[in-house]
Design an enzyme around this catalytic site. Structure first.
Site, PDB file in Angstrom:
ATOM      1  N   HIS A 193       3.440  -1.536  -8.146  1.00 49.50           N
ATOM      2  CA  HIS A 193       2.952  -0.158  -8.053  1.00 49.50           C
ATOM      3  C   HIS A 193       4.021   0.733  -8.697  1.00 49.50           C
ATOM      4  CE1 HIS A 193       1.990   3.645  -5.934  1.00 49.50           C
ATOM      5  NE2 HIS A 193       0.817   3.117  -5.655  1.00 49.50           N
ATOM      6  N   ASP A 207       8.172  -4.677  -0.997  1.00 49.72           N
ATOM      7  CA  ASP A 207       7.282  -3.535  -0.849  1.00 49.72           C
ATOM      8  C   ASP A 207       6.059  -4.032  -0.076  1.00 49.72           C
ATOM      9  OD1 ASP A 207       5.327  -1.641  -1.076  1.00 49.72           O
ATOM     10  OD2 ASP A 207       5.381  -1.495  -3.262  1.00 49.72           O
ATOM     11  N   GLN A 241       0.954  -2.780   1.047  1.00 46.29           N
ATOM     12  CA  GLN A 241      -0.374  -3.384   1.131  1.00 46.29           C
ATOM     13  C   GLN A 241      -0.428  -4.538   2.121  1.00 46.29           C
ATOM     14  OE1 GLN A 241      -3.163  -2.308  -0.111  1.00 46.29           O
ATOM     15  NE2 GLN A 241      -2.171  -0.650  -1.215  1.00 46.29           N
ATOM     16  N   LYS A 284      -1.439   3.316   5.788  1.00 49.69           N
ATOM     17  CA  LYS A 284      -2.170   2.117   5.391  1.00 49.69           C
ATOM     18  C   LYS A 284      -2.255   1.122   6.545  1.00 49.69           C
ATOM     19  CE  LYS A 284      -1.676   2.131   0.388  1.00 49.69           C
ATOM     20  NZ  LYS A 284      -0.978   3.270  -0.141  1.00 49.69           N
ATOM     21  N   CYS A 310      -2.281   3.431  -9.762  1.00 48.61           N
ATOM     22  CA  CYS A 310      -0.832   3.627  -9.874  1.00 48.61           C
ATOM     23  C   CYS A 310      -0.141   2.341 -10.324  1.00 48.61           C
ATOM     24  CB  CYS A 310      -0.230   4.110  -8.558  1.00 48.61           C
ATOM     25  SG  CYS A 310      -0.797   5.741  -8.098  1.00 48.61           S
TER      26      CYS A 310
END
Lengths: 407, 150
Positions: free
Chosen positions: A124, A201, A204, A227, A365
């Protein structure tokens, strides 16, 4: 809950009863942000109605109550990702701020001219740009590990990039544009063999699977609250305590200090050293409520149910002529990114919206990913634990119909 | 099934999307300007052949959604034979129509372009329709961005 009851879960999400353009909402934009269950909404209302004051400051009752709720949310996050200590949980605005924080503190202190940082080609923008900025400031070099057409990291190529100059590896746990789940344990083991720290990261990954930072042995793990069925405006940076202790502070201000005079300032201990200013008190407490809600359902149950949804959606999608799935990794989370022959994703998005279906159309993104597949954009249906096979049928019927209309 | 969308996706728009008019590279163009909408990835190159202040020929290349493709295709048809001033005037009217500020906008005054009036109801799609015209505006105003074949 021993059995996964999607109907019961749906009842906890008031927005799912909305009608969009006179049709029942089918919300499939969960990778952008997911909807909030009643306990999360209630926690915010309850806080502001009964317990709210600033944290870590006052001796008065409300301040004590607020602080207790705030700090107990920190413990919930710690337990949720199995960190060793509350000191390793830093509250920030979101995953983006967490990565910027690491780049500007750990990065500036430890990464110098000619050093290398490794990311992957599926990142991302939030795991690309902070490192580019650091590279501009320091003269370090950003190395990008390539992906194959299925959307998987080419692991051998990644490993070849590791060398004596590598000072940090920062990779996405699960890709927002492709759904790919990276072999993070393998990546971490390879990096640690050379004493290189790894940032994951997890923006998600976190709502879709059990994340155990000790088992992963990652050095930093970042995610956003919104999220994870929590509110916007709050996110988490997990860091191993020894690393966080050695890092300079990020922003200066209240809360992050122990003693201030005009000649010198003594910084506060962890985690407050990185939490300057009044934090998002309600956001943190509501994130704690979201974690309670998810823990009761069980992350492994959620993962199993979503795997079933993705499998069903993928099978259905493959029967549609002219549909091409973007991202077919073997290990994949509940994201179905696709393009249709001669129909632009934005037209898909508008047409599906008229049927009450919310999907994302765009570059997500992740412009380098779009460039890799040579598409300007994709349409993306991303699933959450409250989605159903019936909703996937509505989506697939919608896609089939719009293909007919476009002729 | 898509009854609600009839105003946005009129048959003319599907037609131009399937068979865009003046869809070609113009080798002897006097002006060539690229238009790009980074939000959605729509990308087009507009070519103009000028005769004095008259737009003698217009063509384009690129990829975009049905709305943006139909919009640029229609535009290249309509601006051929118009003066720069007339084209600018059309841009102004088109902009007024698509941003929907004037409730009493006279759709008849804009002719064929009225088929794009539906975007008024879809704020997220207005930019798809106006990309072509902003690119034209740049081609007419900004000589630095244009190329000369001479």
């Amino acid at each position: 809950m021993t059995e996964f009851d999607v109907d019961k879960i749906r009842q906890d999400f008031p927005i799912l009863a909305e009608q969009i353009r006179k049709k029942p909402l089918v919300y499939l934009d969960n990778a952008a942000t997911c909807q909030k269950p009643q306990p999360v909404i209630d926690s915010i209302v309850h806080l502001y109605s009964h317990d709210y004051a600033n944290v870590h400051r006052g001796v008065h009752t409300l301040s004590v109550r607020s602080t207790d709720l705030f700090e107990s949310a920190r413990t919930k996050v710690k337990d949720f990702i199995n960190a060793r200590s509350d000191k390793e949980i830093i509250f920030v605005k979101g995953a983006t701020e967490a990565i910027n924080l690491v780049a500007q503190t750990y990065g500036k202190a430890n990464i110098h001219n000619g050093d290398e940082i490794i990311i992957t080609a599926m990142e991302h923008h939030s795991n690309i740009v902070p490192w580019q900025m650091l590279c501009e400031q320091t003269g370090a070099i950003l190395k990008v590990a390539p992906i194959n057409l299925q959307g998987e990291l080419i692991y051998d190529e990644f490993e070849k990039l590791i060398n004596d100059k590598t000072k940090l590896v920062s990779v996405v746990h699960m890709s927002n544009a492709l759904g790919t789940i990276n072999p993070v344990k393998q990546i971490i083991a390879a990096a640690h063999a050379r004493n290189i720290p790894v940032l994951l990261d997890g923006a998600q990954a976190i709502p879709h699977m059990t994340v155990d930072v000790q088992e992963l042995d990652c050095d930093f793990y970042v995610f956003s609250g919104h999220k994870l069925y929590g509110p916007t405006g709050v996110g988490v940076l997990y860091g191993k305590q020894a690393l966080l202790e050695a890092m300079p502070p990020y922003q200066g201000g209240g809360d992050m200090i122990r003693k201030v005079t005009f000649t010198e300032t003594e910084y506060n201990t962890l985690p407050y050293k990185f939490e300057a200013g009044t934090p998002d008190i309600a956001g943190v407490i509501a994130l704690g409520a979201a974690i309670d809600y998810l823990t009761a359902i069980g992350m492994d149950n959620i993962a199993a149910y979503e795997a079933e949804l993705l499998c069903y959606a993928t099978e259905k999608a493959l029967t549609i002529k002219g549909l091409r799935i973007i991202g077919e990794a073997e290990h994949k989370g509940a994201i179905l990114s696709f393009v249709l022959d001669k129909i632009h994703p934005h037209d898909i998005g508008t047409m599906l919206d008229s049927l009450g279906i919310a999907i994302r159309a765009g570059h997500h993104c992740a412009m380098p990913v779009m460039d890799f597949y040579q598409v300007p954009a994709t349409a993306r249906a991303s699933f959450a634990m409250y989605n159903t096979k019936a909703e996937i049928d509505v989506l697939m019927n919608g896609i089939t119909s719009l293909i007919e209309v476009f002729g | 099934m898509f009854d609600d969308l009839r105003d946005l996706y009129q048959e003319v728009i599907f037609d131009h999307n399937r068979n865009p008019r003046n869809f070609r590279v113009m080798d002897n163009a006097d002006r060539k300007v690229e238009g790009f909408n980074p939000l959605c990835g729509d990308r087009l190159t507009l070519f103009l052949k000028m005769k004095g202040n008259l737009i003698e020929e217009a063509s384009f290349q690129g990829s975009g959604c049905a709305i943006s493709t139909a919009s640029v295709s229609l535009m290249t048809e309509i601006i051929q034979g118009k003066t720069e001033a007339e084209a600018e005037e059309l841009f102004k009217k088109f902009h007024e129509m698509t941003t929907g500020k004037d409730e009493h906008f006279n759709l008849e005054a804009i002719g064929k372009l009225a088929v794009l009036a539906g975007v008024r109801e879809y704020p997220a799609r207005v930019k798809c329709a106006t990309l072509a015209w902003h690119t034209l505006d740049a081609a007419l105003k900004n000589e630095q961005q244009s190329i000369s074949t001479e």
